[in-house]
Design an enzyme around this catalytic site. Structure first.
Site, PDB file in Angstrom:
ATOM      1  N   ASP A 127      58.658 -19.681  58.872  1.00 15.84           N
ATOM      2  CA  ASP A 127      57.873 -19.134  59.982  1.00 15.84           C
ATOM      3  C   ASP A 127      57.197 -17.811  59.598  1.00 15.84           C
ATOM      4  O   ASP A 127      57.341 -16.819  60.297  1.00 15.84           O
ATOM      5  CB  ASP A 127      58.834 -18.932  61.175  1.00 15.84           C
ATOM      6  CG  ASP A 127      58.126 -18.475  62.428  1.00 15.84           C
ATOM      7  OD1 ASP A 127      56.980 -18.880  62.642  1.00 15.84           O
ATOM      8  OD2 ASP A 127      58.743 -17.696  63.200  1.00 15.84           O
ATOM      9  N   GLU A 137      68.858 -20.210  57.164  1.00 17.17           N
ATOM     10  CA  GLU A 137      68.857 -21.401  58.011  1.00 17.17           C
ATOM     11  C   GLU A 137      68.644 -22.712  57.255  1.00 17.17           C
ATOM     12  O   GLU A 137      67.791 -23.527  57.638  1.00 17.17           O
ATOM     13  CB  GLU A 137      67.805 -21.249  59.120  1.00 17.17           C
ATOM     14  CG  GLU A 137      68.086 -20.053  60.007  1.00 17.17           C
ATOM     15  CD  GLU A 137      67.247 -20.024  61.270  1.00 17.17           C
ATOM     16  OE1 GLU A 137      66.266 -20.789  61.352  1.00 17.17           O
ATOM     17  OE2 GLU A 137      67.570 -19.243  62.175  1.00 17.17           O
ATOM     18  N   TYR A 165      69.474 -18.212  69.260  1.00 19.26           N
ATOM     19  CA  TYR A 165      68.358 -18.126  70.214  1.00 19.26           C
ATOM     20  C   TYR A 165      68.684 -18.796  71.547  1.00 19.26           C
ATOM     21  O   TYR A 165      67.838 -19.462  72.129  1.00 19.26           O
ATOM     22  CB  TYR A 165      67.093 -18.733  69.578  1.00 19.26           C
ATOM     23  CG  TYR A 165      66.547 -17.829  68.489  1.00 19.26           C
ATOM     24  CD1 TYR A 165      65.796 -16.708  68.808  1.00 19.26           C
ATOM     25  CD2 TYR A 165      66.822 -18.091  67.147  1.00 19.26           C
ATOM     26  CE1 TYR A 165      65.324 -15.860  67.817  1.00 19.26           C
ATOM     27  CE2 TYR A 165      66.354 -17.245  66.143  1.00 19.26           C
ATOM     28  CZ  TYR A 165      65.605 -16.137  66.494  1.00 19.26           C
ATOM     29  OH  TYR A 165      65.145 -15.284  65.523  1.00 19.26           O
ATOM     30  N   GLU A 212      70.020 -12.764  63.666  1.00 21.16           N
ATOM     31  CA  GLU A 212      68.786 -12.898  64.448  1.00 21.16           C
ATOM     32  C   GLU A 212      69.146 -13.145  65.894  1.00 21.16           C
ATOM     33  O   GLU A 212      70.022 -13.963  66.195  1.00 21.16           O
ATOM     34  CB  GLU A 212      67.928 -14.080  63.952  1.00 21.16           C
ATOM     35  CG  GLU A 212      67.266 -13.846  62.615  1.00 21.16           C
ATOM     36  CD  GLU A 212      66.316 -14.977  62.201  1.00 21.16           C
ATOM     37  OE1 GLU A 212      65.827 -15.703  63.092  1.00 21.16           O
ATOM     38  OE2 GLU A 212      66.085 -15.116  60.991  1.00 21.16           O
TER      39      GLU A 212
HETATM   40  C1  GCB Z   1      64.438 -18.219  62.928  1.00 22.01           C
HETATM   41  C2  GCB Z   1      63.981 -17.918  61.549  1.00 22.01           C
HETATM   42  C3  GCB Z   1      62.876 -16.884  61.497  1.00 22.01           C
HETATM   43  C4  GCB Z   1      61.882 -17.164  62.614  1.00 22.01           C
HETATM   44  C5  GCB Z   1      62.618 -17.043  63.944  1.00 22.01           C
HETATM   45  C6  GCB Z   1      61.707 -17.338  65.130  1.00 22.01           C
HETATM   46  O1  GCB Z   1      65.478 -18.751  63.169  1.00 22.01           O
HETATM   47  O2  GCB Z   1      65.027 -17.518  60.696  1.00 22.01           O
HETATM   48  O3  GCB Z   1      62.250 -16.946  60.259  1.00 22.01           O
HETATM   49  O4  GCB Z   1      60.772 -16.337  62.578  1.00 22.01           O
HETATM   50  O5  GCB Z   1      63.664 -17.963  63.977  1.00 22.01           O
HETATM   51  O6  GCB Z   1      61.141 -16.421  65.676  1.00 22.01           O
HETATM   52  O7  GCB Z   1      61.548 -18.505  65.466  1.00 22.01           O
END
Ligand code: GCB
Length: 595
Positions: free
Chosen positions: A163, A416, A471, A507
């Site tokens: 990403d 990931e 998330y 994250e």
């Molecule tokens: C993740 C990734 C990261 C992305 C992020 C997102 O899990 O590790 O590279 O930018 O999510 O914002 O979706």
């Protein structure tokens, strides 16, 4: 590999500045031998920088294939009799290098340095031509991986699962430097304590045998505090000043090769921070004290320069980390410029050093999780033995580069990856073993995604620390923060119980459009970003195994186009031009309170 350095026996010349540049849309440069003469139809390009955003042209931005760089450099006569080396701090992703008419180097991997002894190919007292074909294509045998798709109209498009935008070019400085013929080729230091005495083990590697090897250690004031003879040895520093988070105290080790008469044949200065790192139970200890990571997953990314290293931005970013009360960051998702690690070393900022192994998961695309049937990422035509070979090489190059850095306290071998199918274990066990073999002094981890929950992940036990990217409330149950709080707490408790290891949340966060406000927090608003951080923090504070929180992400950054991305990823606590979102002030209160 030692970095270029000026000193009594060495001289370096920076090749940064404007180079000649030409895209190779037809892929003919190599067969036509473009390195043999001045590049035709060239434009100016700054080095270091990504080339993609310099010209307002989608053809440049989206180019797939070779991009040719060329410059000329005067080689002084006084360099005759020295060894002359051409060094690239990074070329993203593959490079072929010619000096005048001779190919001198090839390198795979866009974020680690490489060099070539070019002594025999240079003409002293003359201008010499340096040409580089930088290729940005990713495949299943590169790190990171990707695939190139050919469209019906003949255009080639680079697809990838990570990403962030696939920026390319000469992202970091380029050097021409000299060493004596008999020279130091590497220095390794590791440090421990014997009560209040610092114990520094060192090893010098050299190109041949010198009559004597000698090291002198000086403190920050320049006073000599220890000396030793021999290519390997131990220095003891009574009442040592440790390197510690927030206190980037550095000693300087001067390593010398001497002749029988005591003449200095080569010498090199290596900074040393005396500190220890240890995982004990559910704690992460630096110098024996529990450490709590506060900070961000960060990218190298800025408008116009893309991933090009820039001292202005670097110092500003560190000032913002300090302002907000962060003590650490992860180099997501690749090794950062060495200048950044130098700064972290000098200022006591703690770093999780990550390889460029991102996008090794077919169930996640562009940061977004697929919700359909799960596919295994491991297969001969996907993540395979070839990928693993490149991955091992990426680990070796990262560790070789950063092994002496006190700021780096933890290696992250991947971000990931698919960690659920049984093949994941065969893939990761050798990577964990190789990382430990190369560096027994630092813990090893990788960042796990929610697609590999505690009861399904087959590799977590191979690593020392659980790094979890989560998330809830965003990709999973968007907007439902009450469910997010329960789900997060339940899951973290499962991990803690199952593995009894420290957990760093590497994250968490939410895309936030700056200026979008609402009375009732709803996704994409500044209020929602603040609120989701609060929810996560409440959970972290209830679980002893959580030893760190890295918000995703420090600043908004560019990505490949996608309907989930509004001019890039907007999970930054700062905008791409480093203005604070509301959550920045909120985080500052939490992180500064706990200082
Ligand atoms: C993740 C990734 C990261 C992305 C992020 C997102 O899990 O590790 O590279 O930018 O999510 O914002 O979706």
């Amino acid at each position: 590999m030692l970095r270029p350095q000026d000193g009594p026996t060495r001289e370096r010349r920076s090749l940064t500045g404007l180079w000649r540049f030409r895209l190779d849309a037809g892929g003919t440069g190599r067969t036509e031998g473009w390195w043999r003469a001045q590049l035709a139809n060239a434009v100016d390009i700054p080095v270091p920088a990504s080339y993609n955003d310099i010209y307002p042209d989608a053809v440049v931005r989206d180019h797939v294939g070779d991009a040719w760089y060329q410059t000329s450099v005067w080689v002084p006569d006084r360099w005759v009799g020295q060894r002359v080396v051409l060094r690239f701090d990074a070329a993203t992703h593959h490079a072929t290098v010619w000096v005048n008419n001779t190919e001198v180097a090839q390198h795979e991997g866009g974020y680690t340095p490489f060099e070539a002894d070019v002594t025999a190919h240079l003409q002293p007292g003359a201008e010499n031509r340096v040409t580089v074909a930088v290729n940005n294509e990713l495949s299943w045998s590169t790190i990171p991986p990707g695939t190139v798709e050919e469209l019906p109209d003949g255009r080639r498009v680079q697809r990838y699962l990570h990403d962030f935008f696939n920026y390319a070019g000469l992202h970091r400085p380029v050097w021409l430097y000299t060493t004596p013929l008999l020279h130091l080729s590497d220095i390794t230091v590791t440090t421990t304590f014997d009560d209040t005495t610092g114990v520094i083990d060192y090893r010098m590697d050299s190109s041949g045998e010198a009559a004597r090897c000698r090291v002198v250690l000086r403190d920050a004031a320049g006073d000599e505090v220890a000396t030793a003879d021999g290519a390997n040895g131990t220095l003891r520093v009574p009442d040592v000043h440790p390197w510690a988070p927030g206190d980037g105290y550095l000693y300087e080790l001067e390593a010398s090769l001497l002749s029988t008469s005591g003449e200095v044949l080569d010498s090199y200065r290596q900074t040393v921070g005396v500190r220890t790192v240890e995982v004990r139970g559910q704690q992460f200890l630096i110098n024996g004290d529990p450490f709590y990571f506060k900070g961000f997953g960060k990218h190298e990314d800025a408008a116009v320069r893309g991933k090009g290293h820039d001292d202005v931005l670097m110092v500003h970013d560190f000032a913002l980390l300090d302002w907000i009360g962060a003590n650490s960051f992860r180099t997501a998702h690749y090794p950062f410029a060495e200048e950044i690690l130098d700064y972290a070393d000098r200022h006591g900022v703690v770093v999780i050093g990550e390889t460029a192994a991102v996008g090794l998961n077919l169930n996640i695309g562009g940061g977004v999780f697929s919700s359909g049937r799960r596919v295994s990422t491991f297969a001969p035509d996907r993540v395979s033995d070839d990928t693993q070979r490149a991955h091992l090489q990426a680990i070796r190059e990262l560790l070789a580069r950063d092994k002496n850095r006190p700021s780096v306290v933890l290696w992250s071998v991947a971000n990931e990856p698919d960690d659920v199918p049984p093949e994941a274990r065969d893939y990761f066990a050798p990577l964990a073993a190789e990382t430990r073999r190369l560096d027994p002094t630092r813990p090893v981890a990788y960042a796990n995604a929610l697609l590999g929950p505690p009861d399904e992940c087959v590799v977590a036990d191979l690593f020392d620390v659980l790094m979890l990217n989560r998330y809830y409330g965003w990709y999973f149950g968007p907007g439902d923060l009450a469910s997010a709080e329960t789900a997060l707490e339940t899951e973290l408790r499962q991990w803690a119980e199952l593995h009894h290891k420290p957990i760093i949340i590497t994250e968490y966060g939410a895309d936030t459009y700056p200026g979008l406000r609402s009375l009732v927090p709803s996704p994409w608003t500044e209020e929602f970003q603040t609120e989701i951080l609060d929810v996560y923090h409440r959970v972290f504070d209830r679980i002893d195994a959580v030893v760190g929180e890295h918000v995703w992400t420090f600043a908004d950054f560019a990505t490949a186009p996608g309907v989930f991305r509004v001019d890039g990823n907007k999970k930054g606590i700062f905008t791409r031009d480093r203005r604070p979102k509301t959550a920045a002030f909120h985080l500052r209160i939490r992180w500064r309170k706990s200082e």
